[in-house]
Design a protein around this motif. Sequence first.
Motif, PDB file in Angstrom:
ATOM      1  N   ILE A  76     -16.647  -4.497  39.811  1.00  0.00           N
ATOM      2  CA  ILE A  76     -17.622  -5.584  39.810  1.00  0.00           C
ATOM      3  C   ILE A  76     -16.882  -6.917  39.770  1.00  0.00           C
ATOM      4  N   GLY A  77     -17.349  -7.836  40.620  1.00  0.00           N
ATOM      5  CA  GLY A  77     -16.683  -9.123  40.738  1.00  0.00           C
ATOM      6  C   GLY A  77     -15.763  -9.212  41.939  1.00  0.00           C
ATOM      7  N   TYR A  78     -15.686  -8.122  42.724  1.00  0.00           N
ATOM      8  CA  TYR A  78     -14.846  -8.095  43.922  1.00  0.00           C
ATOM      9  C   TYR A  78     -15.683  -7.640  45.118  1.00  0.00           C
ATOM     10  N   ASN A  79     -15.210  -7.966  46.315  1.00  0.00           N
ATOM     11  CA  ASN A  79     -15.848  -7.471  47.534  1.00  0.00           C
ATOM     12  C   ASN A  79     -15.129  -6.221  48.020  1.00  0.00           C
ATOM     13  N   THR A  80     -15.735  -5.525  48.984  1.00  0.00           N
ATOM     14  CA  THR A  80     -15.132  -4.310  49.512  1.00  0.00           C
ATOM     15  C   THR A  80     -15.636  -4.066  50.925  1.00  0.00           C
ATOM     16  N   SER A  81     -15.010  -3.129  51.613  1.00  0.00           N
ATOM     17  CA  SER A  81     -15.389  -2.754  52.984  1.00  0.00           C
ATOM     18  C   SER A  81     -15.658  -1.261  53.040  1.00  0.00           C
ATOM     19  N   LEU A  82     -16.777  -0.896  53.671  1.00  0.00           N
ATOM     20  CA  LEU A  82     -17.098   0.495  53.943  1.00  0.00           C
ATOM     21  C   LEU A  82     -16.611   0.819  55.355  1.00  0.00           C
ATOM     22  N   LEU A 103     -27.098   2.582  52.097  1.00  0.00           N
ATOM     23  CA  LEU A 103     -26.548   2.707  50.750  1.00  0.00           C
ATOM     24  C   LEU A 103     -27.695   3.048  49.810  1.00  0.00           C
ATOM     25  N   ASP A 104     -27.622   4.239  49.225  1.00  0.00           N
ATOM     26  CA  ASP A 104     -28.711   4.740  48.381  1.00  0.00           C
ATOM     27  C   ASP A 104     -30.035   4.734  49.152  1.00  0.00           C
ATOM     28  N   ASP A 105     -29.979   5.180  50.412  1.00  0.00           N
ATOM     29  CA  ASP A 105     -31.135   5.293  51.310  1.00  0.00           C
ATOM     30  C   ASP A 105     -31.731   3.939  51.708  1.00  0.00           C
ATOM     31  N   LYS A 106     -31.040   2.841  51.414  1.00  0.00           N
ATOM     32  CA  LYS A 106     -31.501   1.512  51.824  1.00  0.00           C
ATOM     33  C   LYS A 106     -30.644   1.038  52.991  1.00  0.00           C
ATOM     34  N   PRO A 107     -31.263   0.573  54.082  1.00  0.00           N
ATOM     35  CA  PRO A 107     -30.469   0.159  55.250  1.00  0.00           C
ATOM     36  C   PRO A 107     -29.635  -1.083  54.950  1.00  0.00           C
ATOM     37  N   LEU A 108     -28.382  -1.032  55.391  1.00  0.00           N
ATOM     38  CA  LEU A 108     -27.478  -2.171  55.244  1.00  0.00           C
ATOM     39  C   LEU A 108     -27.303  -2.945  56.541  1.00  0.00           C
ATOM     40  N   GLY A 116     -13.574   4.444  67.925  1.00  0.00           N
ATOM     41  CA  GLY A 116     -14.048   5.355  66.903  1.00  0.00           C
ATOM     42  C   GLY A 116     -14.230   4.734  65.528  1.00  0.00           C
ATOM     43  N   PHE A 117     -13.622   3.573  65.249  1.00  0.00           N
ATOM     44  CA  PHE A 117     -13.667   2.980  63.920  1.00  0.00           C
ATOM     45  C   PHE A 117     -14.785   1.946  63.816  1.00  0.00           C
ATOM     46  N   SER A 118     -15.389   1.896  62.626  1.00  0.00           N
ATOM     47  CA  SER A 118     -16.417   0.900  62.347  1.00  0.00           C
ATOM     48  C   SER A 118     -16.387   0.583  60.856  1.00  0.00           C
ATOM     49  N   THR A 119     -16.648  -0.681  60.504  1.00  0.00           N
ATOM     50  CA  THR A 119     -16.643  -1.108  59.108  1.00  0.00           C
ATOM     51  C   THR A 119     -17.877  -1.930  58.807  1.00  0.00           C
ATOM     52  N   HIS A 120     -18.234  -1.963  57.528  1.00  0.00           N
ATOM     53  CA  HIS A 120     -19.325  -2.807  57.048  1.00  0.00           C
ATOM     54  C   HIS A 120     -18.870  -3.426  55.730  1.00  0.00           C
ATOM     55  N   ASN A 121     -18.928  -4.750  55.636  1.00  0.00           N
ATOM     56  CA  ASN A 121     -18.426  -5.465  54.469  1.00  0.00           C
ATOM     57  C   ASN A 121     -19.524  -5.689  53.437  1.00  0.00           C
ATOM     58  N   LEU A 122     -19.155  -5.529  52.166  1.00  0.00           N
ATOM     59  CA  LEU A 122     -20.033  -5.850  51.045  1.00  0.00           C
ATOM     60  C   LEU A 122     -19.450  -7.044  50.312  1.00  0.00           C
ATOM     61  N   VAL A 124     -19.169 -10.101  47.300  1.00  0.00           N
ATOM     62  CA  VAL A 124     -19.047 -10.039  45.835  1.00  0.00           C
ATOM     63  C   VAL A 124     -20.426  -9.950  45.194  1.00  0.00           C
ATOM     64  N   SER A 125     -21.385 -10.738  45.710  1.00  0.00           N
ATOM     65  CA  SER A 125     -22.732 -10.719  45.134  1.00  0.00           C
ATOM     66  C   SER A 125     -23.410  -9.376  45.355  1.00  0.00           C
ATOM     67  N   GLU A 126     -23.177  -8.748  46.515  1.00  0.00           N
ATOM     68  CA  GLU A 126     -23.779  -7.442  46.770  1.00  0.00           C
ATOM     69  C   GLU A 126     -23.191  -6.374  45.847  1.00  0.00           C
ATOM     70  N   VAL A 127     -21.892  -6.451  45.599  1.00  0.00           N
ATOM     71  CA  VAL A 127     -21.272  -5.492  44.691  1.00  0.00           C
ATOM     72  C   VAL A 127     -21.742  -5.726  43.259  1.00  0.00           C
ATOM     73  N   SER A 128     -21.845  -6.997  42.855  1.00  0.00           N
ATOM     74  CA  SER A 128     -22.257  -7.302  41.494  1.00  0.00           C
ATOM     75  C   SER A 128     -23.698  -6.900  41.233  1.00  0.00           C
ATOM     76  N   ALA A 129     -24.523  -6.812  42.286  1.00  0.00           N
ATOM     77  CA  ALA A 129     -25.920  -6.403  42.106  1.00  0.00           C
ATOM     78  C   ALA A 129     -26.062  -4.898  41.906  1.00  0.00           C
ATOM     79  N   LEU A 130     -24.993  -4.124  42.127  1.00  0.00           N
ATOM     80  CA  LEU A 130     -25.053  -2.674  41.975  1.00  0.00           C
ATOM     81  C   LEU A 130     -24.756  -2.286  40.529  1.00  0.00           C
ATOM     82  N   SER A 131     -25.338  -1.190  40.110  1.00  0.00           N
ATOM     83  CA  SER A 131     -25.042  -0.657  38.788  1.00  0.00           C
ATOM     84  C   SER A 131     -23.730   0.100  38.833  1.00  0.00           C
TER      85      SER A 131
END
Length: 201
Positions: A76-82, A103-108, A116-122, A124-131
Amino acid sequence: MKNCLLIDFSPETAAKGVTIGELQSMPQKTPTVAIILILLLLASCGGCLGGGQTNNQTTSPLANSLLVVRSVQVMIGYNTSLSCVLNTSNGQGLTDQVVYWYLDDKPLGQNSTYFGFSTHNLSVSEVSALSTGEHRIVVEYKGNADYSGSRGSGVLLVVPKPTPTPTPTPTPTPSPSPRTSTSTATTTPTSSIRTSTTGTR
């Protein structure tokens, strides 16, 4: 018009066919016309006599696709890439294919693949909103005219930010007080010797 043979060459008449008896009842003076009629009937009914030809085109089966999603851990407090990889069954990466993120059945959102490669960025605020704990990542490829659709899943592990441990304040060590030195003088008694003088009287 005596001995005149009228023949209808229309498709409707040709489809009905002419029997052998009808051909034999025709006047013998017109054998050429009868031969021409037989040839025309054989040409028009060639598909019927041969059973016809079928043009059954079999559609080639779709190539299978394989979707692999990478699990990731974030604090929490950092961003990440899926990230995910979309390949064919023989390992070839697919380019310019649209994949859908959940993510948890909610469309991102959706992204396109590149080799073949694909990424989706999250953010800091999106990560901090997760439990804190595990969250399920699902990526879906719906397929197209050449490749079948596929789905893949992974885990996003959200960990709490560590609580800083307070640093103890050092206690000053008191300096030792100066000591008073006492000197003791030892006096040794001195014995006095008296000399007596005896005179002769």
